[in-house]
Write an enzyme that holds these catalytic residues in place. Sequence first.
Site, short mmCIF file in Angstrom:
data_model
loop_
_atom_site.label_atom_id
_atom_site.label_comp_id
_atom_site.label_asym_id
_atom_site.label_seq_id
_atom_site.Cartn_x
_atom_site.Cartn_y
_atom_site.Cartn_z
N GLU A 112 10.10 -45.07 -47.60
CA GLU A 112 9.17 -45.98 -48.28
C GLU A 112 8.67 -45.41 -49.60
OE1 GLU A 112 6.64 -42.94 -47.27
OE2 GLU A 112 8.19 -43.81 -46.00
N ASP B 156 11.39 -45.81 -43.24
CA ASP B 156 10.81 -44.48 -43.43
C ASP B 156 11.20 -43.88 -44.78
OD1 ASP B 156 9.24 -42.33 -42.76
OD2 ASP B 156 10.79 -41.33 -41.56
N ASP C 137 2.06 -41.82 -43.22
CA ASP C 137 3.38 -42.42 -43.04
C ASP C 137 3.77 -42.37 -41.57
OD1 ASP C 137 5.89 -43.46 -43.32
OD2 ASP C 137 6.77 -41.62 -44.15
N ASP D 127 1.43 -36.80 -47.24
CA ASP D 127 2.43 -37.60 -47.93
C ASP D 127 1.90 -38.23 -49.20
OD1 ASP D 127 5.12 -38.18 -47.94
OD2 ASP D 127 4.93 -40.04 -46.82
N LYS E 36 8.47 -42.69 -36.89
CA LYS E 36 8.67 -41.24 -36.74
C LYS E 36 8.31 -40.80 -35.33
CE LYS E 36 7.33 -40.01 -41.52
NZ LYS E 36 8.56 -39.33 -41.96
N LYS F 159 3.29 -40.28 -55.92
CA LYS F 159 3.43 -40.99 -54.64
C LYS F 159 2.16 -40.85 -53.82
CE LYS F 159 5.90 -40.62 -50.21
NZ LYS F 159 6.90 -39.84 -49.45
N ARG G 74 10.10 -43.92 -52.10
CA ARG G 74 10.89 -44.29 -53.28
C ARG G 74 10.68 -45.76 -53.67
NH1 ARG G 74 16.30 -42.50 -50.39
NH2 ARG G 74 14.72 -41.09 -49.55
#
Length: 459
Positions: free
Chosen positions: A309, A307, A230, A248, A237, A225, A311
Amino acid sequence: MPFVVASSKIEAKPIVVVEKSDFDGWLAGQPEFHRSWVASQDFDAEGGKTLLLPNESGNTEAVVYIKDGDWNIWSLADLPARLPKGHYTIATELSPKDATDLATGWSLGTYAFDRFKTDKKKYATLVLPEGADEDMVARTVKAVTLVRDLINLPAGDLGPTALEAAASQVAGEFEAGQGNIVGDDLLTYHYPMVHAVGRAAADAPRLIDISWGDKSDPKVTLVGKGVCFDTGGLDIKSSAGMLMMKKDMGGAATVLGLAYMIMDANIPVRLRVLIPAVENAISGNAFHPGDILTSRKGLTVEIGNTDAEGRLILADALAAADDEAPDLLIDVATLTGAARIAVGTEIAATFTDDDALFADIAAHGEKEKDPVWRLPLWDDYRHLLDSKFADINNTASGGGYGGAITAGLFLKEFVEKAKSWVHFDIMGYNVRARPGRPVGGEAFAMRALFALIRERYGR
């Protein structure tokens, strides 16, 4: 390995290893000068503690190290910063693995992220122990350093373009092939969810694809990933929630480190590395809650939360990997806060339906002190991902319970042909300092996975 040197000709002070249970007997056999010195220090002979032994001139003659239990990679990792600057040698017989581990941990004990702040600490240097695998020490240290540095870089310095460049450096070192699908080309080449997540950012989304090795060898595919930052998207967030979001892309960093180790060791596998690299940003063309995306696999995905995202981009990359039916498919992601609640911040939550694979991973995790813990891919929770309007929702109903499991179940929908698949949900970050592991980016499960792959596929 700047603080581990492979020369036996260097004059070095011995690190005298004394078992905790043998300390009194050892001390009784020392000269009166040393016995008096130890008594004057009120030394508490607990495992991991050290004591500098002076000669009669007052200069350090040796270092006493109290050993309590088996050696591991972190046993001496605090000594480079604790001991006076100089050269040291471990004055005890070691197995080849222990010698390699101790030298690796020593070198990692000197790690500092110094791109923006000079590390002024003076470190002690270790003479490479007899029997240590110098190549393995250098390989591990370089890979861990790569992962830590990438995670520690601020998002302003490591967006998708810079992450692609970092991947190119790794690929280029081993003459691996690399293709990058960037921006709207993601739609042309059928990575629609990678495009949707990253299209709002000024730095265009991309799919980084590295291939290396002989086509006749077993196929091992790594997916990481690569969310370089993010914001949460339109489901934004909080400011506190964004503070750590430079990490992230920890999954991408980890698979690059693992790929480096595999290629450097020349393990006979057909390696593929897939990194969907994006920034989940906010602008007028950001994807929305309630949107329905058609994935690479053809499954339609309702967006319950922008949020969630990671996956989405992993799903497209996993579908591409799965098309080739690899012998082993590994994905690594800083995916859910739920995994941190389940196993804390220092263990890699692990998901797989392959019992034998997890048993091997867990065994290597224990040997390498690279901890993993298995959570279930509990199919009875699949209904929580049901959507009234699409094949699946990217977030689960039911109040957030079992969030790491439902995230794993979402990814499972995109893996059918791989002979074996394992998903890691990692923290990617040390929140407390420990020997050899400062606060900041960290390579979770990487050393355990390398040991597994070397055992399974190495000659």
